[in-house]
Scaffold this active site. Structure first.
Site, PDB file in Angstrom:
ATOM      1  N   ASN A  53       3.296   6.292  -4.894  1.00 24.42           N
ATOM      2  CA  ASN A  53       2.411   5.840  -5.897  1.00 24.42           C
ATOM      3  C   ASN A  53       3.307   5.023  -7.102  1.00 24.42           C
ATOM      4  OD1 ASN A  53      -0.105   7.684  -5.483  1.00 24.42           O
ATOM      5  ND2 ASN A  53       1.431   9.054  -5.752  1.00 24.42           N
ATOM      6  N   ASN A  62      -2.783  21.165  -1.393  1.00 21.85           N
ATOM      7  CA  ASN A  62      -3.342  20.299  -0.240  1.00 21.85           C
ATOM      8  C   ASN A  62      -2.675  19.250  -0.035  1.00 21.85           C
ATOM      9  OD1 ASN A  62      -5.428  19.165   1.093  1.00 21.85           O
ATOM     10  ND2 ASN A  62      -6.262  18.109  -0.767  1.00 21.85           N
ATOM     11  N   TYR A  65      19.296 -34.935  13.561  1.00 20.26           N
ATOM     12  CA  TYR A  65      18.125 -35.078  12.749  1.00 20.26           C
ATOM     13  C   TYR A  65      18.341 -36.532  12.188  1.00 20.26           C
ATOM     14  CZ  TYR A  65      14.144 -34.665   9.543  1.00 20.26           C
ATOM     15  OH  TYR A  65      13.163 -34.648   8.809  1.00 20.26           O
ATOM     16  N   ALA A 125      39.844 -36.986  16.909  1.00 21.48           N
ATOM     17  CA  ALA A 125      39.378 -36.278  15.752  1.00 21.48           C
ATOM     18  C   ALA A 125      38.852 -37.174  14.879  1.00 21.48           C
ATOM     19  CB  ALA A 125      40.571 -35.554  15.147  1.00 21.48           C
ATOM     20  N   ARG A 133       0.289   2.397 -10.807  1.00 20.81           N
ATOM     21  CA  ARG A 133       1.576   2.438 -11.277  1.00 20.81           C
ATOM     22  C   ARG A 133       2.696   1.786 -10.437  1.00 20.81           C
ATOM     23  NH1 ARG A 133       3.163   8.406 -10.772  1.00 20.81           N
ATOM     24  NH2 ARG A 133       1.329   8.682  -9.743  1.00 20.81           N
TER      25      ARG A 133
HETATM   26  C1  UD1 Z   1      -5.524  13.886  -3.389  1.00 20.03           C
HETATM   27  C2  UD1 Z   1      -6.283  15.256  -3.117  1.00 20.03           C
HETATM   28  C3  UD1 Z   1      -5.575  16.284  -3.611  1.00 20.03           C
HETATM   29  C4  UD1 Z   1      -4.087  16.323  -2.861  1.00 20.03           C
HETATM   30  C5  UD1 Z   1      -3.480  15.127  -3.116  1.00 20.03           C
HETATM   31  C6  UD1 Z   1      -2.291  14.789  -2.037  1.00 20.03           C
HETATM   32  C7  UD1 Z   1      -8.694  14.757  -3.681  1.00 20.03           C
HETATM   33  C8  UD1 Z   1      -9.689  14.799  -4.692  1.00 20.03           C
HETATM   34  N1  UD1 Z   1      -7.492  15.208  -3.983  1.00 20.03           N
HETATM   35  O1  UD1 Z   1      -5.307  13.789  -4.841  1.00 20.03           O
HETATM   36  O2  UD1 Z   1      -5.960  17.733  -3.598  1.00 20.03           O
HETATM   37  O3  UD1 Z   1      -3.203  17.406  -3.360  1.00 20.03           O
HETATM   38  O4  UD1 Z   1      -4.427  13.873  -2.630  1.00 20.03           O
HETATM   39  O5  UD1 Z   1      -1.725  13.471  -2.291  1.00 20.03           O
HETATM   40  O6  UD1 Z   1      -8.926  14.559  -2.568  1.00 20.03           O
HETATM   41  N2  UD1 Z   1      -8.666   6.855  -2.227  1.00 20.03           N
HETATM   42  C9  UD1 Z   1      -9.478   5.885  -1.809  1.00 20.03           C
HETATM   43  N3  UD1 Z   1     -10.592   5.574  -2.487  1.00 20.03           N
HETATM   44  C10 UD1 Z   1     -10.921   6.531  -3.706  1.00 20.03           C
HETATM   45  C11 UD1 Z   1     -10.007   7.273  -3.798  1.00 20.03           C
HETATM   46  C12 UD1 Z   1      -8.938   7.349  -3.334  1.00 20.03           C
HETATM   47  O7  UD1 Z   1      -9.174   5.204  -0.859  1.00 20.03           O
HETATM   48  O8  UD1 Z   1     -12.082   6.146  -4.245  1.00 20.03           O
HETATM   49  C13 UD1 Z   1      -7.241   6.961  -1.388  1.00 20.03           C
HETATM   50  C14 UD1 Z   1      -6.361   6.443  -2.435  1.00 20.03           C
HETATM   51  O9  UD1 Z   1      -5.873   5.193  -2.001  1.00 20.03           O
HETATM   52  C15 UD1 Z   1      -5.033   7.491  -1.934  1.00 20.03           C
HETATM   53  C16 UD1 Z   1      -5.865   8.537  -1.353  1.00 20.03           C
HETATM   54  O10 UD1 Z   1      -7.050   8.434  -1.403  1.00 20.03           O
HETATM   55  O11 UD1 Z   1      -4.343   6.621  -0.921  1.00 20.03           O
HETATM   56  C17 UD1 Z   1      -5.650   9.854  -2.459  1.00 20.03           C
HETATM   57  O12 UD1 Z   1      -6.281   9.307  -3.388  1.00 20.03           O
HETATM   58  P1  UD1 Z   1      -5.879  10.067  -5.020  1.00 20.03           P
HETATM   59  O13 UD1 Z   1      -6.630   9.469  -5.751  1.00 20.03           O
HETATM   60  O14 UD1 Z   1      -4.297   9.230  -5.085  1.00 20.03           O
HETATM   61  O15 UD1 Z   1      -5.726  11.348  -4.690  1.00 20.03           O
HETATM   62  P2  UD1 Z   1      -4.818  12.506  -5.599  1.00 20.03           P
HETATM   63  O16 UD1 Z   1      -5.294  12.589  -6.813  1.00 20.03           O
HETATM   64  O17 UD1 Z   1      -3.780  12.183  -5.225  1.00 20.03           O
HETATM   65 CA    CA Z   2      -2.093  10.394  -4.852  1.00 17.76          CA
END
Ligand code: UD1
Ligand code: CA
Length: 459
Positions: free
Chosen positions: A227, A169, A387, A423, A17
């Site tokens: 995001n 969370n 220069y 000047a 996004r």
């Molecule tokens: C996650 C939490 C959710 C919480 C939220 C807070 C999980 C399953 N859910 O959801 O409970 O409320 O964060 O923002 O953990 N990332 C990786 N590799 C991956 C997937 C994600 O590096 O395979 C990183 C993403 O870049 C991001 C972070 O982990 O920085 C969170 O991932 P995202 O998929 O955005 O989790 P949410 O759906 O926001």
């Molecule tokens: Ca997220």
């Protein structure tokens, strides 16, 4: 806490996004990548190791932090937060406490993380949770009758009743490594998104009878993730507001705290006044009673006590003494060393030059690769021709010299102390001290000379 601390930072997300070719964690907050802020907060906790899980944008992310001293862990495919943390675990020692951070959640405060760490024992897990008016897409904290955390349900997987829960969370957690490794190994991806959810370990922790402690952030903005460009801008404003508050609490007068941007570190003496629309970048130090007028861009500079910067200057990598007056519209390029009580005026550009105390360059001049002595007056429109099209050459101007307006000083050249340059001169040879030197074409008058008149068409 005796266990060594190891930090895992999740930074593999694509940031769809953001609609950008730049990996999400490399987008700038206050002039530095999001991930840089998280790494900085991590470093304050003095961990024994920092593991960054990267994926999208791959090498670009690593290359952006050549000397970060972190263990880079590649997650080729983004298969969920649980999968991401699991990628780092082989490098984590069993006796460590693991703290999970997010490369796109940059405002988290070290004090909050410390509180979370203090809550995680050798045999328990600590979760950072928050109460939100609108819990939106966050995972919900589901508690049992006794009020203990039972599990986390992702918003996509929540029942309508669960979706109404306002405790969410934040994603931040701390747990003993040896246990975390076991729990992660038990994850399955049978859910709405087909991902390995880090949050699913909570139910396992509960079923093993391991204690879960929750802690809240000091400020709700700490947990904001980025995001989209809207969220990036929102986080930037919050960060800038915090910096402005901090400066004001130290006694700095800000004409409008909403119209100040600090992209780096700004240190101020007493009674500093900063007008609107000023951007500070890198390391900037302002002495006592410095006054910064509106619309200035100041990067990596020190400015001495009682100096005034009038509107619309661009100052970079320069040192400015005390009681100076710069601007409006002064440009200092890297390597300008301006001594005390110097005046630099409109459309004056100084590069890699020393300007001695009390000297004045007030209008429309370029001074580069030059050493200007004390008490020198450089007239309007003076240009140092440093220069020759291939190489740059130095110029020196001795103390108390007076350079007449519209002079060209063709470097390498020296103007002696107390010399006066007429000047309009083009100075190609050294001008001796104390003497008048000029290259002006003598003025002449043609008596009785008539302007041509237009020929009439009939003739
Ligand atoms: C996650 C939490 C959710 C919480 C939220 C807070 C999980 C399953 N859910 O959801 O409970 O409320 O964060 O923002 O953990 N990332 C990786 N590799 C991956 C997937 C994600 O590096 O395979 C990183 C993403 O870049 C991001 C972070 O982990 O920085 C969170 O991932 P995202 O998929 O955005 O989790 P949410 O759906 O926001
Ligand atoms: Ca997220």
């Amino acid at each position: 806490m005796s266990a060594p601390l190891e930090i895992v930072i999740l930074a593999a997300g694509q940031g769809k996004r953001m609609y950008s070719d730049t990996p999400k964690v490399l987008h700038n907050l206050a002039g530095r990548p999001l991930l840089a802020h998280v790494l900085e907060s991590a470093a304050t906790l003095k961990p024994t190791a920092v593991h960054v899980v990267y994926g999208h944008g791959g090498e670009r992310v690593r290359q952006a932090f050549p000397q970060a001293g972190v263990n880079w862990v590649r997650q080729a495919e983004q298969r969920g937060t649980g999968h991401a943390v699991a990628q780092a675990m082989p490098a984590v020692q069993d006796k460590a406490t693991v703290l999970v951070l997010y490369g796109d959640v940059p405002l988290i405060r070290p004090e909050t993380l410390q509180t979370l760490l203090a809550a995680a024992g050798s045999d328990s897990l600590a979760l950072l949770t928050a109460e939100l008016e609108q819990p939106g897409g966050y995972g919900r904290i589901i508690r049992d009758q006794a009020g203990k955390v039972a599990r986390i349900v992702e918003s996509q997987d929540a029942t309508p009743a669960e979706a109404r829960v306002r405790e969410v969370n934040t994603g931040f957690l701390a747990a003993p490594a040896v246990k975390l490794k076991q729990w992660l190994a038990g994850l399955r991806n049978h859910n709405a998104q087909g991902e390995y959810y880090l949050t699913d370990i909570i139910a396992m922790v509960v079923s093993e009878g391991v204690a879960i402690t929750t802690r809240a952030p000091q400020d709700i903005t700490e947990i904001l993730g980025v995001n989209s460009k809207q969220e990036l801008a929102q986080v930037e404003r919050i960060h800038q507001k915090q910096q402005a508050e901090k400066l004001m609490s130290q006694g700095v007068t800000l004409r409008d705290p909403a119209r100040l941007d600090v992209r780096g570190e700004l240190r101020c003496g007493r009674d500093v006044v900063i007008d609107v629309n000023v951007i500070f970048e890198g390391q900037v130090t302002l002495g006592d009673r410095v006054h910064i007028g509106p619309n200035n861009v100041i990067r990596d500079c020190t400015i001495g006590a009682d100096s005034v910067i009038l509107p619309n200057c661009v100052l970079e990598e320069s040192a400015i003494g005390s009681e100076c007056r710069l601007g409006p519209f002064t440009r200092l390029r890297p390597g300008a060393q301006i001594a005390d009580r110097v005046h630099l005026g409109n459309f004056v550009e100084v590069k890699k030059s020393k300007v001695g105390s009390g000297s004045k360059i007030n209008h429309l001049s370029y001074v580069g690769d030059t050493t200007v002595g004390q008490g020198v007056n450089i007239g309007a429109g003076t240009i140092v021709c440093n220069y020759d099209g291939a190489n740059k050459h130095p110029t020196t101007i001795g103390d108390n010299a007076f350079i007449g307006s519209n002079t060209a000083l063709v470097a390498p050249v020296n103007v002696g102390a107390g010399a006066t340059i007429g000047a309009g001169s083009v100075i190609t040879k050294d001008a001796p001290e104390g003497e008048l030197t000029l290259t002006r074409v003598p003025q002449s008058t043609k008596p009785g000379w008539k302007r041509p008149v237009k020929k009439s068409k009939d003739k």
